[in-house]
Design a protein around this motif. Structure first.
Motif, PDB file in Angstrom:
ATOM      1  N   ILE A 205       0.888  -1.172  -0.060  1.00  0.00           N
ATOM      2  CA  ILE A 205       0.088  -0.017  -0.135  1.00  0.00           C
ATOM      3  C   ILE A 205       0.923   1.364   0.062  1.00  0.00           C
ATOM      4  N   GLU A 206       1.819   1.380   0.876  1.00  0.00           N
ATOM      5  CA  GLU A 206       2.559   2.455   0.808  1.00  0.00           C
ATOM      6  C   GLU A 206       3.572   2.808  -0.225  1.00  0.00           C
ATOM      7  N   LYS A 207       3.921   1.574  -0.877  1.00  0.00           N
ATOM      8  CA  LYS A 207       4.824   1.471  -2.001  1.00  0.00           C
ATOM      9  C   LYS A 207       4.155   2.068  -3.252  1.00  0.00           C
ATOM     10  N   MET A 208       2.716   1.585  -3.663  1.00  0.00           N
ATOM     11  CA  MET A 208       2.049   1.815  -4.780  1.00  0.00           C
ATOM     12  C   MET A 208       0.772   2.586  -4.658  1.00  0.00           C
ATOM     13  N   LEU A 209       0.203   2.770  -3.551  1.00  0.00           N
ATOM     14  CA  LEU A 209      -1.146   3.115  -3.567  1.00  0.00           C
ATOM     15  C   LEU A 209      -1.351   4.493  -2.544  1.00  0.00           C
ATOM     16  N   SER A 210      -0.462   4.674  -1.486  1.00  0.00           N
ATOM     17  CA  SER A 210      -0.695   5.725  -0.879  1.00  0.00           C
ATOM     18  C   SER A 210      -0.752   7.246  -1.267  1.00  0.00           C
ATOM     19  N   ASP A 211       0.041   7.450  -2.314  1.00  0.00           N
ATOM     20  CA  ASP A 211       0.171   8.662  -2.904  1.00  0.00           C
ATOM     21  C   ASP A 211      -1.166   9.074  -3.479  1.00  0.00           C
ATOM     22  N   ALA A 212      -1.552   8.345  -4.281  1.00  0.00           N
ATOM     23  CA  ALA A 212      -3.034   8.422  -4.924  1.00  0.00           C
ATOM     24  C   ALA A 212      -3.996   8.646  -3.796  1.00  0.00           C
ATOM     25  N   PHE A 213      -4.036   7.862  -2.788  1.00  0.00           N
ATOM     26  CA  PHE A 213      -5.315   8.053  -1.564  1.00  0.00           C
ATOM     27  C   PHE A 213      -5.046   9.437  -1.000  1.00  0.00           C
ATOM     28  N   LYS A 214      -3.693   9.855  -0.818  1.00  0.00           N
ATOM     29  CA  LYS A 214      -3.520  11.068  -0.118  1.00  0.00           C
ATOM     30  C   LYS A 214      -4.255  12.155  -1.113  1.00  0.00           C
ATOM     31  N   ALA A 215      -3.704  11.988  -2.397  1.00  0.00           N
ATOM     32  CA  ALA A 215      -4.212  13.214  -3.194  1.00  0.00           C
ATOM     33  C   ALA A 215      -5.877  13.212  -3.210  1.00  0.00           C
ATOM     34  N   VAL A 216      -6.502  12.285  -3.261  1.00  0.00           N
ATOM     35  CA  VAL A 216      -7.842  12.387  -3.071  1.00  0.00           C
ATOM     36  C   VAL A 216      -8.431  13.012  -1.830  1.00  0.00           C
ATOM     37  N   PHE A 217      -7.851  12.387  -0.775  1.00  0.00           N
ATOM     38  CA  PHE A 217      -8.215  12.942   0.568  1.00  0.00           C
ATOM     39  C   PHE A 217      -7.996  14.619   0.673  1.00  0.00           C
TER      40      PHE A 217
END
Length: 450
Positions: A205-217
């Protein structure tokens, strides 16, 4: 006022009451005699059903619809429709290519079913929006990416991490656009619903997904709205990394120990919601069962930063009286305690016979799922078997058990299944809330072949 109670909770303020948010997605249609497909394709029927939710269940907050396939349909996925469930994705337009979707596909107000949805949102906002916090639910970036790519995305995470990050980044742009349209239509809270996050390790999650989710929130916050992060399945190991993404609230289902999860969310000053069991309690239980689970939740948790809700989208056929009982227990806990003074729990004594695993002609793969037609994590665990089955069909069979069926609930208990979804091979638990990649799955099945 219920709306302000939700806002205070998401602002992490002290409150005198605990807010109640029933996730009456397609169940809302049941209240007025409409099928799931009818309310998800007709703004009049959707709005009428939502007004009935407000009338019967006295919510402080409520979703306008619980359909994680809206974005997928716009982006080219074919859907399979049902009368008592949201639609499911049946085709994945990027299953056979590593290309990215065209930016021109990012939704507009005219895309797909959005005209119907936005119309219903505006009408419901005008009717009950002063009293109730309205939730606009969007499909999270990773689950949307899996809708586009199919089960191949789990192999991609091992072999092509850069592509996954790019695809999820595109899906985050879609999420932001959906959030913007829903906020403009009057939604007070944007819930990013991503069931498949529970199937991925925190490291991935931290490697591939976190940046995208942070951008949404971050985008939702910049628009002046509140956000929640809904994850189904056993998200116990993912709670902390979810907190680091920056939502105002998190919502989890019955697979998660809410007491332990709240210890983590409290450290990050994030609200948490949940997690009345959907089938054993809401669908198949009694009014007393529903009141008891609510009171137990309220008594075991600190009340600051807490929302009481079902674990996920309520089953279509949930008895109305059960949801009213849960609502009354949240609103009037002392009266509920009085009614429960002589409460005794009852477990259906259904006798099920397990296979004779040692003497089977073929390897038996058993899938213990909540509901593959409604639960995205369950759907993709099932698809991981279906997609690989041609390669192993000479040596293996598979069976699917649904936690919405009483006999299957009894079988799940007898097998000692800890969480859903779970996959067993010849009676041995192999994957719990984790979707194996194709190579790992086939290799494991072959070990059991005679």
């Amino acid at each position: 006022m219920g709306k302000e109670l939700i806002f205070k909770t998401l602002r992490h303020e002290e409150t005198n009451e605990i807010p109640w948010v029933p996730f009456a997605g397609v169940h809302a249609g049941k209240l007025k005699g409409y099928t799931a497909e009818e309310i998800l394709k007709d703004s009049d029927k959707l709005a009428e059903s939502l007004i009935e939710v407000k009338k019967l269940y006295t919510p402080d907050g409520m979703p306008v619809l619980f359909d994680l396939q809206v974005e997928a349909e716009i982006l080219g996925c074919d859907l399979l429709w049902a009368k008592d469930n949201p639609p499911s994705v049946k085709s994945h337009p990027f299953a056979d290519t590593n290309e990215l979707p065209c930016k021109c596909k990012i939704p507009t107000e005219e895309s797909g079913r959005l005209p119907i949805i936005l119309d219903a949102m505006r009408r419901v906002k005008a009717e009950i929006g002063e009293d109730v916090a309205l939730y606009g639910l969007i499909c999270g970036p990773f689950t949307l990416a899996s809708h586009l790519r199919g089960s191949n995305i789990f192999m991609d995470m091992m072999k092509n991490a850069d592509y996954v990050k790019e695809l999820v980044g595109f899906c985050a742009e879609v999420s932001c656009k959906m959030a913007e349209m829903y906020i403009d239509a009057g939604m007070d809270v944007i819930a990013v619903v991503d069931p498949l996050v529970s199937q991925i390790s925190p490291r991935h999650i931290e490697k591939m997904l976190s940046d995208a989710f942070k951008a949404v929130f971050d985008f939702i916050r910049a628009k002046g709205s509140y956000s929640c992060f809904f994850v189904c399945g056993n998200a116990t190991n993912q709670i902390e990394v979810m907190c680091k993404m920056g939502p105002d609230g998190i919502s989890v289902d019955e697979n998660v120990d809410l007491v332990k999860a709240k210890e983590i969310t409290d450290r990050y000053n994030i609200s948490i919601g949940g997690n009345i069991p959907l089938t054993t309690t809401m669908l198949h239980g009694t009014q007393e069962d529903n009141m008891k689970i609510v009171i137990d939740l309220m008594d075991s948790l600190t009340h600051r930063n807490l929302v009481i809700s079902p674990g996920c989208d309520m089953p279509y056929d949930t008895p109305i009286e059960n949801t009213i009982a849960a609502s009354q227990a949240v609103k009037h806990p002392e009266k509920a305690r009085k009614l429960l003074e002589n409460y005794q729990s009852k477990v259906d004594d259904i006798d099920v016979t397990l296979p004779d695993y040692e003497h089977l002609d073929k390897v038996l793969i058993e899938l213990f799922l909540l509901d593959p037609d409604q639960c995205a994590a369950c759907t993709y665990m099932l698809n991981s078997v279906v997609d690989a089955f041609d390669e192993i069909k000479d040596i293996a069979d598979y069976a699917v058990y649904k936690y919405t069926i009483k006999e299957d609930i009894a079988r799940t208990r007898k097998m000692g299944i800890p969480n859903l979804p779970t996959m067993c091979v010849n009676g041995e638990i192999k994957w719990v809330s984790i979707i194996p990649d194709r190579e790992e799955f086939i290799s494991e099945v072959r070990k059991y072949a005679k």
